[in-house]
Scaffold this motif. Structure first.
Motif, PDB file in Angstrom:
ATOM      1  N   GLU A  47       0.865  -1.274  -0.001  1.00 10.99           N
ATOM      2  CA  GLU A  47      -0.070   0.032   0.034  1.00 10.99           C
ATOM      3  C   GLU A  47       0.987   1.347   0.035  1.00 10.99           C
ATOM      4  N   LEU A  48       2.123   1.305   0.745  1.00  9.72           N
ATOM      5  CA  LEU A  48       2.697   2.359   0.950  1.00  9.72           C
ATOM      6  C   LEU A  48       3.483   2.468  -0.494  1.00  9.72           C
ATOM      7  N   ALA A  49       3.948   1.613  -1.123  1.00 12.56           N
ATOM      8  CA  ALA A  49       4.409   1.734  -2.658  1.00 12.56           C
ATOM      9  C   ALA A  49       3.525   2.357  -3.594  1.00 12.56           C
ATOM     10  N   CYS A  50       2.535   1.827  -3.479  1.00 11.66           N
ATOM     11  CA  CYS A  50       1.270   2.208  -4.301  1.00 11.66           C
ATOM     12  C   CYS A  50       0.905   3.804  -4.091  1.00 11.66           C
ATOM     13  N   LEU A  51       0.865   3.991  -2.738  1.00 10.76           N
ATOM     14  CA  LEU A  51       0.536   5.648  -2.402  1.00 10.76           C
ATOM     15  C   LEU A  51       1.675   6.540  -2.865  1.00 10.76           C
ATOM     16  N   ARG A  52       2.853   6.012  -2.839  1.00  8.24           N
ATOM     17  CA  ARG A  52       4.085   6.777  -3.181  1.00  8.24           C
ATOM     18  C   ARG A  52       4.051   6.990  -4.666  1.00  8.24           C
ATOM     19  N   GLN A  53       3.699   5.851  -5.321  1.00  5.31           N
ATOM     20  CA  GLN A  53       3.609   5.889  -7.062  1.00  5.31           C
ATOM     21  C   GLN A  53       2.477   7.052  -7.190  1.00  5.31           C
ATOM     22  N   ARG A  54       1.387   6.939  -6.624  1.00  6.54           N
ATOM     23  CA  ARG A  54       0.180   7.802  -6.912  1.00  6.54           C
ATOM     24  C   ARG A  54       0.847   9.432  -6.600  1.00  6.54           C
ATOM     25  N   VAL A  55       1.573   9.557  -5.277  1.00  5.73           N
ATOM     26  CA  VAL A  55       1.964  10.926  -5.108  1.00  5.73           C
ATOM     27  C   VAL A  55       2.764  11.369  -6.166  1.00  5.73           C
ATOM     28  N   ARG A  56       3.645  10.638  -6.676  1.00  3.46           N
ATOM     29  CA  ARG A  56       4.723  11.012  -7.893  1.00  3.46           C
ATOM     30  C   ARG A  56       3.931  11.306  -9.013  1.00  3.46           C
ATOM     31  N   GLU A  57       2.750  10.475  -9.456  1.00  8.60           N
ATOM     32  CA  GLU A  57       1.910  10.968 -10.621  1.00  8.60           C
ATOM     33  C   GLU A  57       1.259  12.229 -10.299  1.00  8.60           C
ATOM     34  N   GLN A  58       0.684  12.335  -9.169  1.00  9.20           N
ATOM     35  CA  GLN A  58      -0.032  13.583  -8.896  1.00  9.20           C
ATOM     36  C   GLN A  58       1.056  14.971  -8.867  1.00  9.20           C
ATOM     37  N   GLU A  59       2.086  14.705  -8.243  1.00  9.84           N
ATOM     38  CA  GLU A  59       3.220  15.907  -8.458  1.00  9.84           C
ATOM     39  C   GLU A  59       3.672  16.213  -9.724  1.00  9.84           C
ATOM     40  N   ALA A  60       3.603  15.179 -10.816  1.00  9.61           N
ATOM     41  CA  ALA A  60       3.921  15.483 -12.177  1.00  9.61           C
ATOM     42  C   ALA A  60       2.707  16.328 -12.831  1.00  9.61           C
ATOM     43  N   THR A  61       1.421  15.863 -12.594  1.00  7.20           N
ATOM     44  CA  THR A  61       0.543  16.457 -12.962  1.00  7.20           C
ATOM     45  C   THR A  61       0.406  17.947 -12.424  1.00  7.20           C
ATOM     46  N   ILE A  62       0.431  18.082 -11.334  1.00  8.31           N
ATOM     47  CA  ILE A  62       0.483  19.442 -10.903  1.00  8.31           C
ATOM     48  C   ILE A  62       1.677  20.542 -11.288  1.00  8.31           C
ATOM     49  N   GLU A  63       2.542  19.888 -11.662  1.00 12.79           N
ATOM     50  CA  GLU A  63       3.870  20.470 -12.524  1.00 12.79           C
ATOM     51  C   GLU A  63       3.434  20.959 -13.739  1.00 12.79           C
ATOM     52  N   VAL A  64       2.654  19.960 -14.587  1.00 10.74           N
ATOM     53  CA  VAL A  64       2.388  20.379 -15.927  1.00 10.74           C
ATOM     54  C   VAL A  64       1.405  21.396 -15.981  1.00 10.74           C
ATOM     55  N   LEU A  65       0.297  21.348 -14.923  1.00 16.73           N
ATOM     56  CA  LEU A  65      -0.554  22.206 -14.814  1.00 16.73           C
ATOM     57  C   LEU A  65      -0.028  23.578 -14.540  1.00 16.73           C
ATOM     58  N   GLY A  66       0.959  23.552 -13.384  1.00 11.16           N
ATOM     59  CA  GLY A  66       1.376  24.878 -13.398  1.00 11.16           C
ATOM     60  C   GLY A  66       2.270  25.758 -14.496  1.00 11.16           C
ATOM     61  N   LYS A  67       2.739  24.780 -15.068  1.00 10.14           N
ATOM     62  CA  LYS A  67       3.589  25.123 -16.517  1.00 10.14           C
ATOM     63  C   LYS A  67       2.434  25.717 -17.564  1.00 10.14           C
ATOM     64  N   ALA A  68       1.283  24.975 -17.518  1.00 15.03           N
ATOM     65  CA  ALA A  68       0.268  25.261 -18.427  1.00 15.03           C
ATOM     66  C   ALA A  68      -0.334  26.552 -18.178  1.00 15.03           C
ATOM     67  N   THR A  69      -0.575  26.845 -16.954  1.00 20.23           N
ATOM     68  CA  THR A  69      -1.091  28.122 -16.438  1.00 20.23           C
ATOM     69  C   THR A  69      -0.291  29.173 -16.480  1.00 20.23           C
ATOM     70  N   ALA A  70       1.015  29.146 -16.162  1.00 23.76           N
ATOM     71  CA  ALA A  70       2.012  30.089 -16.637  1.00 23.76           C
ATOM     72  C   ALA A  70       2.100  30.417 -18.099  1.00 23.76           C
ATOM     73  N   PHE A  71       2.126  29.489 -19.008  1.00 26.45           N
ATOM     74  CA  PHE A  71       2.015  29.791 -20.319  1.00 26.45           C
ATOM     75  C   PHE A  71       0.684  30.404 -20.534  1.00 26.45           C
ATOM     76  N   PHE A  72      -0.446  30.105 -20.228  1.00 21.02           N
ATOM     77  CA  PHE A  72      -1.845  30.670 -20.725  1.00 21.02           C
ATOM     78  C   PHE A  72      -1.567  32.184 -20.347  1.00 21.02           C
ATOM     79  N   ALA A  73      -1.102  32.335 -19.047  1.00 20.42           N
ATOM     80  CA  ALA A  73      -1.201  33.667 -18.445  1.00 20.42           C
ATOM     81  C   ALA A  73      -0.364  34.541 -19.219  1.00 20.42           C
ATOM     82  N   GLN A  74       0.762  34.100 -19.648  1.00 18.63           N
ATOM     83  CA  GLN A  74       1.806  34.863 -20.535  1.00 18.63           C
ATOM     84  C   GLN A  74       1.082  35.349 -21.845  1.00 18.63           C
ATOM     85  N   ARG A  75       0.262  34.437 -22.459  1.00 11.96           N
ATOM     86  CA  ARG A  75      -0.358  34.681 -23.651  1.00 11.96           C
ATOM     87  C   ARG A  75      -1.414  35.887 -23.402  1.00 11.96           C
TER      88      ARG A  75
END
Length: 77
Positions: A47-75
């Motif tokens: 369960e711990l390994a699964c939860l850590r994987q989910r955290v990594r995936e969510q962190e990656a998603t948050i990073e992408v969303l942050g970059k997209a937000t910055a990109f669209f804010a500049q445009r």
């Protein structure tokens, strides 16, 4: 010493290393609730390994969303 010899013999019969067999026995004791305080059962470890994987995936998603937000804010400007 006798138990060490028994582990060695059983490990040889099973075709595994004695240390591997000792690890399995130790984990089996933990899974039965006979391990040291704070030791993770197999299910808890999975369960711990699964939860850590989910955290990594969510962190990656948050990073992408942050970059997209910055990109669209500049445009917009």
């Amino acid at each position: 010493m006798s138990s060490d010899k028994a582990v060695t013999e059983v490990a040889r019969d099973l075709g595994v290393s004695p240390e591997g067999l000792r690890t399995w026995v130790k984990q089996a004791k933990i899974d039965r609730g006979e391990g040291p305080a704070g030791a993770l059962t197999t299910a808890e470890g999975e369960e711990l390994a699964c939860l850590r994987q989910r955290v990594r995936e969510q962190e990656a998603t948050i990073e992408v969303l942050g970059k997209a937000t910055a990109f669209f804010a500049q445009r917009k400007t």
